[in-house]
Design an enzyme around this catalytic site. Structure first.
Site, mmCIF file in Angstrom:
data_model
loop_
_atom_site.group_PDB
_atom_site.id
_atom_site.type_symbol
_atom_site.label_atom_id
_atom_site.label_comp_id
_atom_site.label_asym_id
_atom_site.label_seq_id
_atom_site.Cartn_x
_atom_site.Cartn_y
_atom_site.Cartn_z
ATOM 1 N N GLY A 52 50.479 -14.060 69.659
ATOM 2 C CA GLY A 52 50.961 -13.740 71.003
ATOM 3 C C GLY A 52 51.856 -14.852 71.495
ATOM 4 O O GLY A 52 51.818 -15.966 70.969
ATOM 5 N N CYS A 79 47.166 -16.928 64.391
ATOM 6 C CA CYS A 79 47.935 -17.761 65.323
ATOM 7 C C CYS A 79 47.268 -17.787 66.706
ATOM 8 O O CYS A 79 46.217 -18.375 66.860
ATOM 9 C CB CYS A 79 49.382 -17.264 65.368
ATOM 10 N N TYR A 80 47.824 -17.121 67.706
ATOM 11 C CA TYR A 80 47.186 -17.129 69.032
ATOM 12 C C TYR A 80 45.744 -16.606 68.928
ATOM 13 O O TYR A 80 44.851 -17.081 69.634
ATOM 14 C CB TYR A 80 47.974 -16.256 70.016
ATOM 15 N N HIS A 165 51.338 -16.698 59.822
ATOM 16 C CA HIS A 165 51.384 -15.239 59.976
ATOM 17 C C HIS A 165 51.355 -14.539 58.612
ATOM 18 O O HIS A 165 52.395 -14.392 57.969
ATOM 19 C CB HIS A 165 52.645 -14.839 60.747
ATOM 20 N N GLU A 167 51.023 -11.476 58.092
ATOM 21 C CA GLU A 167 51.574 -10.121 58.170
ATOM 22 C C GLU A 167 53.076 -10.042 57.884
ATOM 23 O O GLU A 167 53.597 -8.969 57.627
ATOM 24 C CB GLU A 167 51.273 -9.504 59.554
ATOM 25 N N ASP A 223 59.697 14.253 60.626
ATOM 26 C CA ASP A 223 58.406 14.330 61.319
ATOM 27 C C ASP A 223 58.047 15.761 61.714
ATOM 28 O O ASP A 223 56.932 16.220 61.468
ATOM 29 C CB ASP A 223 58.414 13.425 62.560
ATOM 30 N N LYS A 373 55.931 6.154 59.709
ATOM 31 C CA LYS A 373 56.867 7.088 59.077
ATOM 32 C C LYS A 373 56.660 7.187 57.559
ATOM 33 O O LYS A 373 56.716 8.278 56.998
ATOM 34 C CB LYS A 373 58.309 6.669 59.366
#
Ligand code: XMP
Length: 517
Positions: A52, A79-80, A165, A167, A223, A373
């Site tokens: 964050g 992190c945060y 991070h 991710e 979609d 997606k």
């Protein structure tokens, strides 16, 4: 029941990437604001606290209820997410002497489950001003030169924390670190597959819809097409798809969509040719915003008319139209959740079909509201949809109207359709279709002088636009080989009467946008 990871969002720009990594490990997950009630966390197999932008010391900075560390559920703080854990459990967070942004090398304790089977030295991506100095009972399991507590494990809190991070793609083994947390620490089975999703969603839809009728606005895009096929499998003839031709579609699209859905799949499809209605309403309108507004409103009018007709027919047959199905995706849902809680945190209803009014009086069926997606594409493939549908490029709701600069006429639409078809054909011939996010032609309101044979010409110019992107939020102009651009240009000038000049758009987003209007 699938196991579920709950990701609590503290406002990071990349929280969605955490969800992506979890899904890639075949584990279901949901993102919720950091203030999500403790009670709701009990059903989670694991909890991930995102990064964050705040410092824990800033007034009003998001905090966490320390009771979450006593739920008996493993928690990973990123992190945060690690700093707020330290701050709320009696540890210490300080402003780092050396802020770290970007690539950093860390030494990891590979005997820790978080780093099992990974290299002891690895490159990670850091982005922090604060760092933790202590966390109660924590063992250090990774360190960097400027960050002695780059990763920790606090057994008493059932907590693992990383200052970097995992991710983001720049953390070389980030996906594996998250997978270790899921499988080795939380005990996730990794059974969330699109095959299982299809079966479960079919059952859920049947239970929700019962014997009522459902309508779906079919655009031919990925979609709505995949949603149509999935719902048709679930409820058969109770589903009616409405495909509106607004006269602003790409070449062959109206016929292609009808053929695909009517002949091949045999579902109820109502085709409404409203092109004259749209083109009449757009006559003489050059302002981009006005064009969009006219198209959006007309689309709703047409859709409402058709929905009413079906409702009347359905009503007479004993079953009423009670639901509207949409191909809403999870990123749209997430974007409407306020991280900071309060009344705004309620998920707003999404209107994929050009902003449908609430007074349409229908319940929503949104089979993909928790999917990304690429997962929808996988479902499409699993359901046997052709690659050309599953890998179709995004196409804006207002269609070619935002690619014809100036006022829109049927003649201009026809010119652009032809030029656009050539761009797409040549891109396909060059095998670049899947590398490119979007590629199309734009008809410019400029005429220029040329010479063809012995004759002087004074005709329109068209631009070719091709971009690479992962989500459409940012994009780069595609470095298409000159030879391919050459063929596109040659063919457009030779085959499309009315265009005598072709230019290539080399603007990225930002500062440009993908579309020209
Ligand atoms: P821009 O031009 O804003 O486009 O960079 C980003 C992505 O959104 C698509 N786009 C739209 N899609 N209705 C849509 O459904 C719209 O009004 C619309 N405008 C832009 C665009 O094609 C690109 O993929």
């Amino acid at each position: 029941m699938h196991q579920k990871i709950i990701i609590l969002d503290f406002g990071s720009q990349v929280t969605q990437l955490i969800a992506r990594r979890v899904r890639e490990a075949k584990v279901f997950c949901e993102i919720h604001p950091f203030s999500y009630a403790l009670e709701n966390l009990r059903e989670a197999t694991g909890i991930i606290l995102s990064g964050g932008p705040a410092s824990v010391y800033v007034p009003g900075a998001p905090q966490i209820d320390p009771a979450i560390y006593q739920l008996g559920i493993p928690v990973l703080g990123i992190c945060y997410g690690m700093q707020v854990t330290a701050h709320n459990t009696g540890g210490k967070v300080i402003t780092a002497d050396h802020r770290e942004f970007g690539r950093t090398d860390v030494s990891c304790d590979t005997t820790s489950a978080l780093f099992a089977d990974l290299p002891a030295q690895q490159a990670v991506w850091m982005s922090h001003g604060d760092r933790i100095e202590a966390i109660p009972g924590a063992q250090v399991i990774a360190r960097s030169v400027n960050c002695p507590l780059a990763a920790v494990h606090a057994p008493a809190l059932n907590f693992w924390g990383v200052q970097f991070h995992p991710e983001v793609a720049h953390t070389t083994h980030g996906a594996a670190i998250i997978r270790n947390f899921l499988t080795k620490i939380c005990g996730c089975r990794g059974d969330w597959t699109m095959g299982s999703f299809i079966d479960e969603e079919i059952a859920r839809t049947r239970a929700k819809v019962g014997t009522e009728q459902v309508i779906l606005g079919l655009s031919g895009g990925v979609d709505s097409s995949v949603a149509a096929v999935l719902l048709h499998k679930a409820i058969g003839k109770q589903l009616t798809c409405i495909f509106v031709n607004n006269g602003l579609l790409r070449e062959g699209e109206a016929e292609g969509v009808q053929k695909l859905f009517a002949d091949h799949i045999g579902l109820n499809l109502i085709y409404v040719d409203a092109s004259a209605r749209f083109l009449t309403a757009l006559a003489g309108v050059a302002d981009p915003e006005r064009k969009r507004k006219i198209i959006g409103k007309l689309f709703i009018d047409v859709f409402k008319d058709e929905a009413l007709k079906i409702k009347q027919r359905g009503g007479a047959a004993g079953a009423e139209v009670k639901f509207l199905a949409q191909g809403t995706l999870y990123p749209d849902v997430i974007e409407s959740i306020s991280v900071h809680g309060g009344p705004a945190s309620v998920i707003k209803s999404h209107h994929n079909v050009g902003g449908l009014p609430a007074d349409l009086g229908l319940g929503l069926v949104e089979p993909f509201r928790f999917l990304f997606k690429d997962e929808v594409r996988a479902i499409g493939t699993e359901l046997g949809l052709a690659d050309e549908v599953v890998w179709r490029q995004p196409f804006p709701g207002p269609g070619l109207a935002v690619r014809i600069l100036g006022d829109v006429t049927a003649d201009k639409v026809a010119l652009l359709q032809r030029a656009d078809a050539i761009v797409r054909e040549e891109l396909k011939n060059a095998g670049l279709e899947r590398v490119i996010w979007q590629s199309f032609a734009v008809l410019l309101p400029v005429k220029s002088v040329g010479v063809m044979g012995d004759e002087c010409t004074y005709e329109r110019a068209c631009a070719i636009r091709a971009v690479t992107s992962t989500d459409g939020m940012t994009a780069d102009w595609a470095q298409i080989p000159y030879a391919v651009l050459g063929t596109m240009s040659n063919r457009i000038i030779n085959e499309v009467r009315g265009i005598n000049r072709v230019v290539y758009d080399i603007t990225s987003k930002p500062p440009g946008t993908i579309e020209w209007e």
